[in-house]
Design a protein around this motif. Structure first.
Motif, short mmCIF file in Angstrom:
data_model
loop_
_atom_site.label_atom_id
_atom_site.label_comp_id
_atom_site.label_asym_id
_atom_site.label_seq_id
_atom_site.Cartn_x
_atom_site.Cartn_y
_atom_site.Cartn_z
N GLU A 108 -5.64 48.66 71.52
CA GLU A 108 -4.62 48.16 71.18
C GLU A 108 -4.57 46.62 71.36
N SER A 109 -3.88 45.82 71.02
CA SER A 109 -3.78 44.36 71.15
C SER A 109 -3.51 44.18 72.51
N GLY A 110 -4.64 43.15 72.90
CA GLY A 110 -4.79 43.04 74.48
C GLY A 110 -5.36 43.79 75.52
N SER A 111 -6.10 44.55 74.64
CA SER A 111 -6.75 45.52 75.69
C SER A 111 -8.28 45.11 76.10
N GLY A 112 -8.58 43.86 75.57
CA GLY A 112 -9.78 43.24 75.84
C GLY A 112 -10.93 43.23 74.98
N LYS A 113 -10.65 43.71 73.61
CA LYS A 113 -11.76 43.86 72.75
C LYS A 113 -12.57 42.30 72.49
N SER A 114 -11.49 41.23 72.28
CA SER A 114 -12.31 39.99 72.06
C SER A 114 -12.75 39.34 73.32
N THR A 115 -12.02 39.91 74.42
CA THR A 115 -12.65 39.18 75.65
C THR A 115 -13.94 39.78 75.89
N CYS A 116 -14.23 40.94 75.51
CA CYS A 116 -15.67 41.57 75.52
C CYS A 116 -16.72 40.77 74.88
N GLU A 167 -12.23 38.50 84.43
CA GLU A 167 -11.06 38.20 85.07
C GLU A 167 -10.78 36.79 84.78
N PHE A 168 -9.43 36.49 84.20
CA PHE A 168 -8.99 34.98 84.20
C PHE A 168 -8.13 34.37 85.14
N PRO A 169 -8.50 33.31 85.77
CA PRO A 169 -7.79 32.99 87.03
C PRO A 169 -6.35 32.97 86.66
N LEU A 224 -15.20 35.02 64.28
CA LEU A 224 -14.00 34.97 65.24
C LEU A 224 -12.73 35.34 64.60
N GLN A 225 -11.84 36.00 65.36
CA GLN A 225 -10.54 36.47 64.74
C GLN A 225 -9.86 35.59 63.90
N ASP A 226 -9.75 34.35 64.21
CA ASP A 226 -9.12 33.53 63.51
C ASP A 226 -9.68 32.43 62.77
N HIS A 238 -3.16 30.26 73.64
CA HIS A 238 -4.42 30.67 73.87
C HIS A 238 -4.49 31.88 74.93
N GLN A 239 -3.55 31.93 75.82
CA GLN A 239 -3.35 33.01 76.78
C GLN A 239 -3.00 34.35 76.35
N LEU A 240 -2.39 34.35 75.19
CA LEU A 240 -2.24 35.65 74.63
C LEU A 240 -3.29 36.30 73.80
N SER A 241 -3.18 37.47 73.62
CA SER A 241 -4.14 38.09 72.44
C SER A 241 -3.65 37.98 71.17
N GLY A 242 -4.27 38.30 70.41
CA GLY A 242 -3.99 38.08 68.77
C GLY A 242 -2.69 38.71 68.26
N GLY A 243 -2.45 39.98 68.75
CA GLY A 243 -1.39 40.54 68.40
C GLY A 243 -0.23 39.99 69.01
N GLN A 244 -0.31 39.76 70.39
CA GLN A 244 0.82 39.20 71.10
C GLN A 244 1.32 37.86 70.38
N ARG A 245 0.25 37.12 69.71
CA ARG A 245 0.78 35.92 69.24
C ARG A 245 1.53 36.17 68.02
N PRO A 271 -7.73 42.71 85.77
CA PRO A 271 -8.72 41.90 84.90
C PRO A 271 -8.47 42.42 83.32
N ALA A 272 -9.00 41.50 82.49
CA ALA A 272 -8.65 41.76 81.39
C ALA A 272 -9.87 42.63 80.67
N VAL A 273 -10.84 42.76 81.25
CA VAL A 273 -11.61 43.78 81.09
C VAL A 273 -12.42 44.30 82.55
N SER A 279 -12.06 46.03 65.36
CA SER A 279 -11.25 46.28 64.25
C SER A 279 -10.03 47.02 64.73
N HIS A 280 -8.90 46.86 64.06
CA HIS A 280 -7.69 47.74 64.08
C HIS A 280 -7.50 48.85 63.07
N ASP A 281 -8.30 48.62 62.10
CA ASP A 281 -8.36 49.44 61.11
C ASP A 281 -9.07 50.84 61.31
#
Ligand SMILES: Nc1ncnc2c1ncn2[C@@H]1O[C@H](COP(=O)(O)OP(=O)(O)OP(=O)(O)O)[C@@H](O)[C@H]1O
Ligand SMILES: Nc1ncnc2c1ncn2[C@@H]1O[C@H](COP(=O)(O)OP(=O)(O)OP(=O)(O)O)[C@@H](O)[C@H]1O
Ligand SMILES: [Mg+2]
Ligand SMILES: [Mg+2]
Lengths: 280, 251
Positions: free
Chosen positions: A42-50, A14-16, A96-98, B134-141, A23-25, A212-214
């Protein structure tokens, strides 16, 4: 059965926030052995957060709870930060993703890889440089001599990703968390980089968590796939059986995919069902 | 809409783009694929005015572009969406600020409404304007990056891997959105992607680049059927169908 490399039970992150948000995850559980496990969703589903939670890379105020989060028998939740540092980048590495964002902007690519070599292989500087060059060749960078002297903003997207991968190869971790490691690579280089990762899993007994998204890539590369939606794992399936997935969300993903061989004018857009969020 | 003739770009001794010619009609989508590091982003950068040293000629909407200087009108005409959504947003600026900045630079009013409309268009909740990257996911960005490109209502969008950070459902939405925008507003696109299915989905013609030059420009139908002349193009097409273990592992 032997203890899995990584065992996660009921992970919640959970992010404050000012507002009470979900929760994100939430409640994520899985085991990972010496195998390739994909995470799609999907984007924002919490993959990177995990992935970041396993590495404990989140900002200090983030609330991470789990019934269990064990890596080679060590409890990652309670491990003191000092020991965590010994694991991070050594026993567990994350791509990392970026990639460009995670490289140091004021240091050349060569210096950064050499630094990793010095840290992990304790080679003198001159030898470290040669080793860095060798690693760039290994990830199929053309003209590594020139690329060594470039700063992160001077390399192309795909080169940045491979620089990150070469640094990780030096660390020889037991577990790699790869967050979209090949999204910026052309298909031939991607094929080569995946072959390297594949080899590490098969020959060096490494575990790979592959975000991955692929879908085509995950289907053909991974052993198993976790499908995440709104912070939860909604389905787990053998990668080869992905086409036979049952969950309507997974089906929706498959249908949204553009196809080279069967082109369609408009792509199907997922219709989200609130019921998917209630739990798997 | 865009005409590029004999474009060359060098970074120091490194001759990256080696004589590229391309003509993109108004309302057309021109795809660009090829090896990593072959110069695709550099070509877009030269058209967008980000890469400031090049030789050759570039004409956009009938006006000749010069390497070093651009008028505001020339800059507004084309907007770029970048490969790396994190790198293209300032980490300490809110999304709202990132969206209002181009409006301020170009002296455009009615900002509040335009920002909300831009967020709506890319399917992001309006409250996201108060968030930081940084508060957004990659796709949201990446959706923010597309919103920012659209906010100036350009004629040409230069899309550098616009969906490689997106999941397939959002990708489908963005690809449909790009298709609609093109139909409704007659936008012209140059699209760079490693995903052949994505390129073929949007593009009318697809240029295949290797080592700084185009080795083939194939119509969409040829890319789909596989009726291609250059071996490198065929290899790219094959490779886009999934991962194949190498011979060594197959043994
Ligand atoms: N530091 C943070 N503070 C607040 N919210 C965050 C933070 N980091 C991530 N989030 C939120 O957590 C959710 C999950 O983000 P995450 O980056 O894990 O998504 P993802 O599945 O990796 O998506 P993508 O495929 O787009 O990379 C998102 O809604 C995101 O906005
Ligand atoms: N600012 C710069 N300074 C020096 N060299 C640069 C600069 N920008 C790009 N290059 C070099 O130009 C070449 C082409 O880079 P470019 O980013 O155009 O490749 P690309 O085709 O977009 O690759 P990718 O698919 O990996 O993104 C690379 O060798 C890169 O190192
Ligand atoms: Mg992510
Ligand atoms: Mg590029």
């Amino acid at each position: 059965m032997a203890e899995p490399l990584l065992s996660v039970r009921n992970l919640t992150v959970e992010f404050p926030s000012l507002h009470r948000i979900r929760p994100a995850v939430s409640g994520v559980s899985f085991d990972l052995g010496r195998e390739k496990v994909g995470i799609i969703g999907e984007s924002g589903s919490g993959k990177s957060t995990c992935g970041r939670a396993i590495m404990r890379l989140h900002p200090g105020r983030t609330r991470i709870t789990a019934d269990r989060m064990a890596f080679m028998g060590q409890d990652l939740l309670t491990l003191p930060e000092r020991q965590m540092r010994a694991i991070r980048g050594h026993r567990i590495a994350m791509i990392l993703q970026d990639p460009k964002y995670s490289l140091n902007p004021v240091m050349t690519v060569g210096e950064q890889i050499a630094e990793t070599v010095i840290l992990h292989e304790r080679l003198p500087r001159r030898a470290a440089r040669l080793r860095a060059m060798e690693m760039l060749e290994k990830v199929h960078i053309r003209d590594p001599e020139r690329v060594m002297r470039l700063y992160p903003h001077e390399v192309s997207g795909g080169m940045g990703q491979r620089v990150m991968i070469s640094m990780m190869l030096i660390a020889k971790p037991a577990l790699i968390i790869a967050d979209e490691p090949t999204s910026a690579l052309d298909v031939s280089v991607r094929q080569q980089v995946l072959a390297i990762l594949d080899e590490l899993v098969t020959d060096s007994d490494m575990g790979l968590l592959f975000i991955s998204h692929d879908l085509n890539l995950v289907r053909s590369f991974c052993d198993r796939v976790l499908i995440m939606y709104a912070g939860r794992v909604v389905e787990e399936i053998a990668a080869a059986d992905l086409d036979r997935a049952q969950h309507p969300y997974t089906r929706g993903l498959l249908e949204a995919l553009p196809s080279l061989t069967e082109p369609k004018d408009r792509l199907a857009v997922l219709r989200r069902d609130p019921a998917w969020e209630v739990g798997a | 809409m865009i005409e590029v003739k004999d474009l060359h770009v060098s970074f120091g001794a490194n001759h990256v783009v080696r004589g590229v010619d391309m003509t993109v009609a108004a309302g057309e989508c021109f795809g660009l694929v090829g090896e990593s590091g072959c110069g695709k982003s550099t070509v877009l950068g030269a058209i967008a005015g980000r890469v400031k040293r090049w030789q050759g000629s570039i004409t956009a909407a009938g006006s000749a572009l010069r390497p070093e200087r651009r008028t505001l009108a020339q800059l507004r005409l084309q907007q770029m969406v970048f490969q790396d959504p994190f790198g293209s947003l300032h980490p300490r600026h809110t999304i709202g600020r990132a969206l209002s900045e181009p409006l301020e630079i170009h002296g455009i009013g009615d900002r509040e409404a335009r920002i909300e409309q831009a967020l709506d268009r890319v399917g992001l909740p309006r409250r996201f304007r108060f968030r930081y990257p940084h508060q957004l996911s990659g796709g949201q960005r990446q959706r923010v990056a597309i919103a920012r490109a659209l906010i100036l209502e350009p004629k040409v969008l230069l899309l550098d891997e616009p969906t490689s950070a997106l999941d397939v459902s959002i990708q489908a939405e963005i690809l449909n959105l790009l298709k609609d925008l093109r139909q409704q507003q007659g936008l012209t696109y140059v699209l760079v992607s490693h995903d052949m299915a994505v390129v073929a989905h949007l593009s009318d013609r697809i240029a295949v680049m290797q080592n700084g030059t185009f080795v083939e420009v194939a119509p969409r139908a040829a890319m789909i059927s596989g009726d291609l002349s250059h071996p490198y193009t065929r290899m790219l097409r094959e490779g886009s169908l999934g991962y194949r273990p190498t011979e060594k592992e197959a043994l």
